[in-house]
Enzyme design. Structure first.
Site, PDB file in Angstrom:
ATOM      1  N   GLY A 117       0.814  -1.208   0.000  1.00 41.14           N
ATOM      2  CA  GLY A 117       0.000   0.000   0.000  1.00 41.14           C
ATOM      3  C   GLY A 117       0.845   1.255   0.000  1.00 41.14           C
ATOM      4  O   GLY A 117       0.334   2.363   0.083  1.00 41.14           O
ATOM      5  N   CYS A 118       2.144   1.108  -0.093  1.00 42.88           N
ATOM      6  CA  CYS A 118       3.070   2.240  -0.126  1.00 42.88           C
ATOM      7  C   CYS A 118       3.605   2.357  -1.549  1.00 42.88           C
ATOM      8  O   CYS A 118       4.636   1.802  -1.883  1.00 42.88           O
ATOM      9  CB  CYS A 118       4.207   2.015   0.870  1.00 42.88           C
ATOM     10  N   GLY A 119       2.873   3.035  -2.419  1.00 43.03           N
ATOM     11  CA  GLY A 119       3.255   3.125  -3.828  1.00 43.03           C
ATOM     12  C   GLY A 119       2.257   2.379  -4.676  1.00 43.03           C
ATOM     13  O   GLY A 119       1.530   1.506  -4.203  1.00 43.03           O
TER      14      GLY A 119
ATOM     15  N   GLY B 341       8.307   0.269  -2.805  1.00 41.61           N
ATOM     16  CA  GLY B 341       7.275   1.289  -2.902  1.00 41.61           C
ATOM     17  C   GLY B 341       7.842   2.682  -2.663  1.00 41.61           C
ATOM     18  O   GLY B 341       8.965   2.980  -3.080  1.00 41.61           O
ATOM     19  N   LEU B 342       7.075   3.498  -1.967  1.00 40.33           N
ATOM     20  CA  LEU B 342       7.441   4.911  -1.804  1.00 40.33           C
ATOM     21  C   LEU B 342       8.146   5.194  -0.477  1.00 40.33           C
ATOM     22  O   LEU B 342       8.561   6.315  -0.235  1.00 40.33           O
ATOM     23  CB  LEU B 342       6.191   5.790  -1.920  1.00 40.33           C
TER      24      LEU B 342
END
Lengths: 282, 401
Positions: A117-119, B341-342
């Site tokens: 859920g991060c990106g 991811g981010l």
């Protein structure tokens, strides 16, 4: 090119059986008839003695089915990886022996990809699909006339379908001609057989069309991407995820080929403008 | 492991998120604090409470020594770096104030400022280069007129890019602008001179480079800055007054402190003193260099290299493969833990050009070995070789091999 016998090999291998049935209409009594029904058979695939999967299929072309499945799913990278392939039709077993152990494919087989859920997340459901699916390159171009003609060819090819209405048909084609026909109770199986046939013969798929009677779903799209088929065609429609994947993987997705028309969902640049019936390929 | 010619091993390469494993002494200190001491520090006069207070005070002293803070009571314990940053930003900034940040900030800075901007705080972002380096000429211009605060990260949690803190701090000091330094990634790895640099505020976590357990953060506020606390409550001091004590650290430490966490953190700092900050940093930077060199050999891999590297965090992407998929495959196939991811830093990813999918981040720590880094590189190459199957260029290369 495929061998001359590629089309002949596909004829008459399905097993169909006459079954007594009763036909009902809205009003009136049931009428007894005999119908031809396709065989369904479980076939278990083993790699180096380890059980991988059981496929439900019509039970023919099991060598191609196994090789195609194994290649598409990453267990067989190239033909030289295959040491031995043994089919036991009676027992419903295909044993594949590879020269190097397919560690990655075995560990990832049927493992869902988990995102944090991060990106922006993955389009793929399974990790192995994500790893093996790459955008399809190649300069194949086809005309609308060729699309319609090859689907028309498919419509005339399946004797089993005409007798049973119980199989999905798939062909591998160039713009000009059908090269290989396979049918099965599962559309994935029919595609795997085609993949297996060309894999065992070392033929490239990057300048071919795959035409199926099944719906264009993400699963069939991913299978095409994993073996680098640039154009996927069906008489049926496509799903949203299949279209999204096709756009991401540079696959021309054509559906609903009926009545002299068809719908292009993705990869329009491979369709030649009207007036040209000359295919271009690499 | 068959695919890489050796047995499968579990490798943890997510130390930029939190250190694992921690030094044995950290676990022992946590257990001791819970099992043998157990009392609440600063709240009573019995022996166990006094012992608990001593553990907390010794921890403050060690941290003060490590970070160049002369008074241990200026070391404030919070629950994490994010809370420390929230106290600093929300306590110091008022509607109409201007705050300058870099283009490499974490959401721990970006999100509180977004909230504050809704009440009139003006946020100015000084861009960084595509490798994450702060543009000093733009920063200089942004200090005229002086903003209320400058807040920058010491090193990026995405790619380890190190900012020129002493230079930024000097510019801020010349204009009497307080500088809030986010040392979440650098405390315990890079030398930090909180007072030497005349920082206005400093925030970091206790569970990354400081090797402590999660649940403890650190905040420093320069004595001349009057920063209101976010919370009030029991402090074990001046209890007869309804007004929150204004002395440090009581002003910011309401409620029962996290004794086991603080005890573990102190043991982590002890380990840093024993091994040496320089040795830890050199070890991590060397592993990052090996990672970057190995990744550079792999076709289709893009590395987000910093101009100046401050930590071991290495970020990369694989052409047309979602970072989340790469992480899941490394985990499932080779038991390798990386972050994808981010990394809670979309602004940094925008700067680095890695939106919207982010990157795969490999972050070795003090305990990571060369063997583990090599195993990671071989495992990734095995995956990419399978992905390259059927590529005309690769087939030609294989035939020539």
């Amino acid at each position: 090119m495929l061998p001359d016998d590629a089309m002949d090999e596909s004829v008459g291998k399905e097993e169909v059986s006459p079954v007594p049935v009763w036909i009902y209409e809205k009003r009136g009594q049931g009428v007894e008839r005999t119908q031809w029904v396709i065989r369904e058979k479980p076939v278990t695939l083993y790699v180096n003695g380890r059980e991988i999967v059981t496929l439900l299929c019509a039970g023919h072309h099991l060598d191609e089915l196994a090789a195609g499945f194994m290649h598409a799913e990453g267990f067989l990278e190239k033909p030289s990886d295959l040491e031995k392939l043994t089919v036991d039709e009676e027992a419903g077993k295909v044993e594949v022996t590879t020269r190097t152990d397919p560690v990655v494919a075995e560990r990832l087989w049927m493992k869902r990809t988990i995102t944090s859920g991060c990106g922006k997340g993955s389009l793929f459901y399974y990790s192995l699909d994500a790893l093996l699916s790459k955008p399809v390159e190649g300069s194949l171009r086809i005309s609308p006339g060729h699309v319609l003609a090859r689907v028309e060819d498919l419509n005339h090819l399946s004797e089993t379908y005409r007798r049973t209405h119980g199989v999905h048909n798939t062909v591998l084609a160039t713009a000009e001609e059908v090269l290989l026909f396979r049918d099965d109770i599962g559309r994935h199986n029919a595609v795997d057989m085609i993949v297996g046939h060309v894999f065992l013969r070392g033929v490239s798929l990057e300048d071919k069309l795959l035409i199926t009677t099944g719906r264009l779903t993400s699963e069939i799209l991913i299978k095409a991407a994993k073996v680098r088929i640039p154009v996927l065609i069906s008489r049926n429609t496509a799903t949203t995820l299949a279209i999204e994947l096709a756009r991401s993987l540079n696959i021309t997705l054509i559906g609903y080929v009926r009545g002299g028309k068809f719908t292009v969902y993705s990869g329009k640049e491979r369709i030649l403008d009207s007036g040209s019936d000359t295919a271009q390929g690499n | 492991m068959e695919g890489t010619g050796e047995n499968k091993m579990a490798v943890y390469l997510d130390n930029a998120a939190t250190t694992h494993p921690r030094p044995k002494a950290v676990y022992q200190a946590v257990l001791h604090a819970l099992e043998e001491v157990g009392a609440s520090p600063g709240r009573a006069s019995h022996r166990l409470a006094r012992e608990a207070s001593a553990i907390v005070m010794r921890a403050r002293e060690k941290i003060a020594r490590l970070l160049d803070i002369s008074g241990p009571n200026r070391v404030i314990f919070t629950k994490n770096a994010t809370e420390s940053i929230n106290i600093a930003l929300k306590g110091w900034l008022r509607p109409g104030d201007r705050v300058v940040i870099s283009g490499m900030e974490h959401n721990s800075v970006v999100r509180p400022l977004r909230r504050l901007s809704e009440s009139g705080v003006i946020v100015e972002i000084v861009p960084c280069s595509s490798s994450g380096q702060l543009d000093m000429s733009i920063l200089r211009r942004s200090l005229d007129p002086p903003p209320r605060l400058v807040a920058i990260t010491h090193a990026s949690n995405v790619n380890g890019a190190l900012q020129p803190v002493s230079e930024v701090a000097a510019l801020c000091a010349e204009r009497s602008v307080p500088l809030l330094l986010d040392g979440a990634q650098t405390a315990g790895v890079q030398p930090i001179f909180v007072e030497g640099w005349k920082l206005g505020m400093f925030a970091c976590s206790g569970h990354k480079g400081l090797l402590g357990p999660p649940g403890v953060g650190i905040l420093y506020i320069r004595p001349d800055l009057d920063v209101p606390a976010l919370m009030e409550g029991g402090t074990g001091s001046r209890s007869e007054e309804a007004v929150q004590p204004q002395c440090c650290p009581d002003r910011y430490e309401s409620g029962t402190p996290n004794l086991p966490g603080i005890a573990g953190l102190a043991a982590g700092v002890d380990f840093i003193f024993e091994r040496g900050l320089d040795a830890i940093r050199e070890h991590e930077l060397k592993l990052a260099e090996i990672l970057e060199s190995g990744l550079a050999e792999m076709p289709g891999v893009k590395i987000y290299r910093p101009e100046a590297r401050g930590t071991g965090a290495v970020s990369f992407t694989v052409d047309r493969l979602n970072p989340g998929d790469v992480g899941a495959i490394l985990d499932e196939t080779f038991d390798i833990a990386v972050r994808t991811g981010l990394h809670c830093a979309p602004l940094a990813h925008e700067t680095l050009g890695a939106l919207p999918e982010g990157t795969i981040r490999v972050s070795p720590g003090y305990a990571t070995t060369r063997e583990e880094v090599d195993y990671f590189l071989r495992s990734l190459e095995t995956l990419l070789a399978l992905r390259r199957r059927g590529d005309p260029k690769r087939d030609k290369k294989d035939r020539n091999a």
